[in-house]
Design an enzyme around this catalytic site. Structure first.
Site, short mmCIF file in Angstrom:
data_model
loop_
_atom_site.label_atom_id
_atom_site.label_comp_id
_atom_site.label_asym_id
_atom_site.label_seq_id
_atom_site.Cartn_x
_atom_site.Cartn_y
_atom_site.Cartn_z
N LYS A 145 17.87 11.66 2.36
CA LYS A 145 18.47 10.32 2.45
C LYS A 145 17.68 9.30 1.62
O LYS A 145 17.40 8.19 2.08
CB LYS A 145 18.60 9.87 3.90
CG LYS A 145 19.47 10.81 4.73
CD LYS A 145 19.73 10.25 6.12
CE LYS A 145 20.59 11.17 6.97
NZ LYS A 145 19.93 12.44 7.34
O1 LIG Z 1 22.59 13.55 6.19
C1 LIG Z 1 22.68 14.27 7.23
O2 LIG Z 1 22.62 15.49 7.20
C2 LIG Z 1 23.06 13.58 8.50
C3 LIG Z 1 23.97 12.52 8.40
C4 LIG Z 1 24.55 12.01 9.60
O3 LIG Z 1 25.42 11.15 9.58
N1 LIG Z 1 24.15 12.54 10.79
C5 LIG Z 1 23.22 13.53 10.90
O4 LIG Z 1 22.91 13.97 12.01
N2 LIG Z 1 22.64 14.02 9.73
C6 LIG Z 1 21.55 15.04 9.84
O5 LIG Z 1 22.02 16.23 10.47
C7 LIG Z 1 20.95 16.79 11.28
C8 LIG Z 1 21.39 16.81 12.75
O6 LIG Z 1 22.22 17.91 12.93
P1 LIG Z 1 22.42 18.53 14.42
O7 LIG Z 1 21.05 19.01 14.89
O8 LIG Z 1 23.40 19.63 14.20
O9 LIG Z 1 22.94 17.41 15.29
C9 LIG Z 1 19.73 15.90 11.10
O10 LIG Z 1 18.89 16.44 10.12
C10 LIG Z 1 20.36 14.58 10.67
O11 LIG Z 1 19.48 13.79 9.88
#
Ligand SMILES: O=C(O)c1cc(=O)[nH]c(=O)n1[C@@H]1O[C@H](COP(=O)(O)O)[C@@H](O)[C@H]1O
Length: 299
Positions: free
Chosen positions: A103
């Site tokens: 990011k």
């Molecule tokens: O850019 C990202 O991957 C991201 C964008 C977003 O809107 N929301 C989001 O959760 N993420 C990323 O996705 C990952 C979370 O995924 P989960 O563990 O599946 O919830 C983290 O590394 C977050 O930084």
């Protein structure tokens, strides 16, 4: 540094190939402290390295994409970056498409330096695509976008993110200029779509492929609330979508089509915690189950 003069295959084209051969699931690599503990690994750079390399080994041959979260390596300082570099090297060697979730966002020569770090062939941090934040304007990212295109790399600009705190900013209305009246999220999406269409028109590819500039649209959202109409999406060089929020954050793969409509064919279904929490002995099974679920929805 840019790729040689040989014709560079665009990220969008490589993404299409991966979708066709391995499906649309992307496994996140997020070595949270609690996950390292559950994997009986130390909460150190070495532990995060072992974790990441094990996830890459489980993903290889099962999915086409992985998405390491840079923050969970950065927390160990330079040792964490050495660990991440080794995980990235394994992922590249395994032929996985790697989305570096950093990011990054800055302006001018600063954001250009970020692009050199992450999107240059031969860099120790080389990835296939990088997440970027356009809070300083989509135009502030021109240098990463240019470098990415030259190197056959992709980028994903945050547009409507999965976290509940984002809506009041991302749904704010653009005051003036060509996107006056749009939400901030919609303005990012539209500008990215226009750039993909221009790049597509200039390329020799048939105008129905995936562009190389993507957006992040969370799987936890009602995109209509951002003024984003997913039902009327033009076919020319569709904008790929990185879709986090499935699994742990509550997004349901069964809703893929209803959430993303015309974008669904270009959606990267991203899951981290919901897959990683299966643990070292069951992650392969968890990945295979998720791949089957996404495949069943996509038909
Ligand atoms: O850019 C990202 O991957 C991201 C964008 C977003 O809107 N929301 C989001 O959760 N993420 C990323 O996705 C990952 C979370 O995924 P989960 O563990 O599946 O919830 C983290 O590394 C977050 O930084």
């Amino acid at each position: 540094m840019t790729a040689g003069s040989a014709a560079v295959v665009s990220f969008g084209e490589r993404l299409e190939r991966v979708f066709a051969s391995r499906g649309q699931l992307c496994v996140g690599i997020d070595p949270h402290s609690w996950l390292l503990r559950e994997w009986n690994l130390p909460d150190t750079a070495a532990g995060a390295e072992s974790f990441g390399r094990a996830v890459v080994a489980a993903a290889a041959g099962r999915v086409g994409l992985v998405k390491p979260q840079v923050a969970f390596y950065e927390r160990f300082g330079s040792a964490g970056f050495v660990a991440l570099e080794r995980v990235l090297a394994d992922a590249r060697a395994a032929g996985l498409l790697v989305i570096g979730d950093a990011k990054r966002g800055d302006l001018g020569t600063s954001v250009e330096a970020y692009a050199q770090a992450w999107l240059s062939p031969g860099s120790p941090l080389e990835v296939d695509a990088l997440t970027l934040a356009a809070y300083m304007g989509v135009g502030s990212l021109d240098s990463p976008l240019t470098l990415a295109a030259a190197n056959g790399k992709g980028v994903f600009l945050l547009a409507a993110t999965s976290n509940p705190e984002a809506a009041h900013i991302q749904q704010a209305i653009v005051a003036d200029g060509p996107q006056a009246g749009s939400s901030v999220a919609r303005a990012v999406l539209d500008e990215v779509g226009q750039r993909n269409a221009r790049a597509g028109a200039a390329s020799a590819r048939v105008p129905t492929g995936l562009g190389s500039i993507g957006v992040v649209l969370g799987a936890t959202l009602d995109l209509a609330a951002f003024g984003i109409d997913v039902q009327h999406v033009s076919g020319e060089f569709r904008t790929p979508v990185l879709a986090p929020g499935f699994g742990h954050q509550g997004g349901n793969i069964m809703d893929l089509i209803s959430i993303y409509g015309g974008y669904a064919g270009g959606v990267i279904v991203s899951e981290s915690r919901s897959v990683l929490s299966a643990g070292p002995h069951r992650i392969e099974e968890a990945i295979e189950r998720r791949v089957a679920e996404v495949g069943a929805v996509r038909g």
